[in-house]
Design a protein around this motif. Structure first.
Motif, PDB file in Angstrom:
ATOM      1  N   THR A   2       0.840  -1.200   0.000  1.00 41.44           N
ATOM      2  CA  THR A   2       0.000   0.000   0.000  1.00 41.44           C
ATOM      3  C   THR A   2       0.875   1.250   0.000  1.00 41.44           C
ATOM      4  O   THR A   2       2.049   1.207   0.411  1.00 41.44           O
ATOM      5  N   PRO A   3       0.307   2.374  -0.427  1.00 41.08           N
ATOM      6  CA  PRO A   3       1.063   3.627  -0.360  1.00 41.08           C
ATOM      7  C   PRO A   3       1.529   3.941   1.063  1.00 41.08           C
ATOM      8  O   PRO A   3       2.635   4.465   1.260  1.00 41.08           O
ATOM      9  N   HIS A   4       0.719   3.603   2.038  1.00 43.47           N
ATOM     10  CA  HIS A   4       1.111   3.849   3.438  1.00 43.47           C
ATOM     11  C   HIS A   4       2.338   3.012   3.813  1.00 43.47           C
ATOM     12  O   HIS A   4       3.270   3.517   4.455  1.00 43.47           O
ATOM     13  N   GLN A   5       2.350   1.753   3.416  1.00 41.24           N
ATOM     14  CA  GLN A   5       3.501   0.890   3.702  1.00 41.24           C
ATOM     15  C   GLN A   5       4.758   1.405   3.008  1.00 41.24           C
ATOM     16  O   GLN A   5       5.840   1.420   3.598  1.00 41.24           O
ATOM     17  N   ILE A   6       4.618   1.825   1.775  1.00 40.43           N
ATOM     18  CA  ILE A   6       5.755   2.386   1.035  1.00 40.43           C
ATOM     19  C   ILE A   6       6.291   3.617   1.752  1.00 40.43           C
ATOM     20  O   ILE A   6       7.494   3.777   1.933  1.00 40.43           O
ATOM     21  N   ASN A   7       5.385   4.469   2.191  1.00 37.81           N
ATOM     22  CA  ASN A   7       5.786   5.674   2.909  1.00 37.81           C
ATOM     23  C   ASN A   7       6.537   5.333   4.194  1.00 37.81           C
ATOM     24  O   ASN A   7       7.544   5.971   4.524  1.00 37.81           O
ATOM     25  N   LEU A   8       6.067   4.331   4.913  1.00 40.14           N
ATOM     26  CA  LEU A   8       6.743   3.915   6.149  1.00 40.14           C
ATOM     27  C   LEU A   8       8.158   3.413   5.865  1.00 40.14           C
ATOM     28  O   LEU A   8       9.108   3.754   6.590  1.00 40.14           O
ATOM     29  N   ILE A   9       8.306   2.624   4.823  1.00 41.68           N
ATOM     30  CA  ILE A   9       9.628   2.099   4.457  1.00 41.68           C
ATOM     31  C   ILE A   9      10.548   3.232   4.045  1.00 41.68           C
ATOM     32  O   ILE A   9      11.698   3.311   4.498  1.00 41.68           O
ATOM     33  N   GLN A  10      10.056   4.124   3.209  1.00 40.01           N
ATOM     34  CA  GLN A  10      10.883   5.232   2.750  1.00 40.01           C
ATOM     35  C   GLN A  10      11.265   6.152   3.903  1.00 40.01           C
ATOM     36  O   GLN A  10      12.403   6.620   3.980  1.00 40.01           O
ATOM     37  N   ALA A  59      18.091   2.877  -4.015  1.00 41.76           N
ATOM     38  CA  ALA A  59      17.395   2.883  -5.302  1.00 41.76           C
ATOM     39  C   ALA A  59      16.104   2.069  -5.219  1.00 41.76           C
ATOM     40  O   ALA A  59      15.063   2.482  -5.748  1.00 41.76           O
ATOM     41  N   VAL A  60      16.176   0.938  -4.555  1.00 42.34           N
ATOM     42  CA  VAL A  60      14.984   0.101  -4.414  1.00 42.34           C
ATOM     43  C   VAL A  60      13.936   0.794  -3.552  1.00 42.34           C
ATOM     44  O   VAL A  60      12.759   0.876  -3.928  1.00 42.34           O
ATOM     45  N   VAL A  61      14.353   1.296  -2.418  1.00 41.07           N
ATOM     46  CA  VAL A  61      13.411   1.947  -1.501  1.00 41.07           C
ATOM     47  C   VAL A  61      12.755   3.160  -2.160  1.00 41.07           C
ATOM     48  O   VAL A  61      11.538   3.352  -2.058  1.00 41.07           O
ATOM     49  N   MET A  62      13.533   3.972  -2.847  1.00 38.81           N
ATOM     50  CA  MET A  62      12.968   5.153  -3.484  1.00 38.81           C
ATOM     51  C   MET A  62      12.124   4.796  -4.708  1.00 38.81           C
ATOM     52  O   MET A  62      11.280   5.576  -5.136  1.00 38.81           O
ATOM     53  N   GLY A  63      12.312   3.604  -5.239  1.00 35.02           N
ATOM     54  CA  GLY A  63      11.547   3.178  -6.398  1.00 35.02           C
ATOM     55  C   GLY A  63      10.351   2.300  -6.077  1.00 35.02           C
ATOM     56  O   GLY A  63       9.745   1.737  -6.994  1.00 35.02           O
ATOM     57  N   LEU A  64      10.017   2.180  -4.820  1.00 34.98           N
ATOM     58  CA  LEU A  64       8.898   1.308  -4.442  1.00 34.98           C
ATOM     59  C   LEU A  64       7.573   1.735  -5.067  1.00 34.98           C
ATOM     60  O   LEU A  64       6.684   0.915  -5.226  1.00 34.98           O
ATOM     61  N   LEU A  67       7.278  -0.285  -8.809  1.00 42.07           N
ATOM     62  CA  LEU A  67       7.786  -1.653  -8.709  1.00 42.07           C
ATOM     63  C   LEU A  67       7.985  -2.322 -10.067  1.00 42.07           C
ATOM     64  O   LEU A  67       8.888  -3.136 -10.227  1.00 42.07           O
ATOM     65  N   ASP A  68       7.173  -1.979 -11.039  1.00 42.36           N
ATOM     66  CA  ASP A  68       7.314  -2.587 -12.360  1.00 42.36           C
ATOM     67  C   ASP A  68       8.673  -2.281 -12.980  1.00 42.36           C
ATOM     68  O   ASP A  68       9.192  -3.058 -13.787  1.00 42.36           O
ATOM     69  N   ASN A  69       9.278  -1.164 -12.598  1.00 44.54           N
ATOM     70  CA  ASN A  69      10.597  -0.804 -13.107  1.00 44.54           C
ATOM     71  C   ASN A  69      11.716  -1.466 -12.326  1.00 44.54           C
ATOM     72  O   ASN A  69      12.793  -1.707 -12.856  1.00 44.54           O
ATOM     73  N   ILE A  70      11.474  -1.769 -11.059  1.00 40.20           N
ATOM     74  CA  ILE A  70      12.514  -2.326 -10.198  1.00 40.20           C
ATOM     75  C   ILE A  70      12.608  -3.840 -10.313  1.00 40.20           C
ATOM     76  O   ILE A  70      13.686  -4.396 -10.358  1.00 40.20           O
ATOM     77  N   VAL A  71      11.480  -4.506 -10.326  1.00 39.30           N
ATOM     78  CA  VAL A  71      11.445  -5.963 -10.272  1.00 39.30           C
ATOM     79  C   VAL A  71      12.314  -6.613 -11.352  1.00 39.30           C
ATOM     80  O   VAL A  71      13.087  -7.521 -11.049  1.00 39.30           O
ATOM     81  N   PRO A  72      12.273  -6.185 -12.595  1.00 38.67           N
ATOM     82  CA  PRO A  72      13.124  -6.832 -13.597  1.00 38.67           C
ATOM     83  C   PRO A  72      14.615  -6.684 -13.325  1.00 38.67           C
ATOM     84  O   PRO A  72      15.402  -7.554 -13.682  1.00 38.67           O
ATOM     85  N   VAL A  73      14.990  -5.598 -12.690  1.00 42.75           N
ATOM     86  CA  VAL A  73      16.409  -5.358 -12.407  1.00 42.75           C
ATOM     87  C   VAL A  73      16.860  -6.261 -11.288  1.00 42.75           C
ATOM     88  O   VAL A  73      17.897  -6.822 -11.268  1.00 42.75           O
TER      89      VAL A  73
END
Length: 73
Positions: A2-10, A59-64, A67-73
């Protein structure tokens, strides 16, 4: 995620950034403590390795949000 979870991680990661060298040192210290068999795979400069780890995590945290751009990498 969720956006909230992403915000907490970031938000949490932003608190680690100022001490990223210490965080990386702790990470590798703990890794080698619990998995000593992986130590031979790390023969280079561990300060550089730690910087690479933290840059990748950043890079991963800021790109959460993209995710479609991060997962392939």
């Amino acid at each position: 995620m969720t956006p909230h979870q992403i915000n907490l991680i970031q938000d949490s990661f932003s608190k680690v950034v100022p001490i990223s060298d210490v965080a990386a040192e702790y990470f590798y210290s703990r890794l080698f403590e619990i998995a000593p068999h992986v130590r031979p795979y790390f023969t280079g400069n561990m300060i550089e390795q730690g910087a690479k780890l933290m840059a990748t995590l950043g890079a991963v945290v800021m790109g959460l949000n993209e995710l479609d751009n991060i997962v392939p990498v």
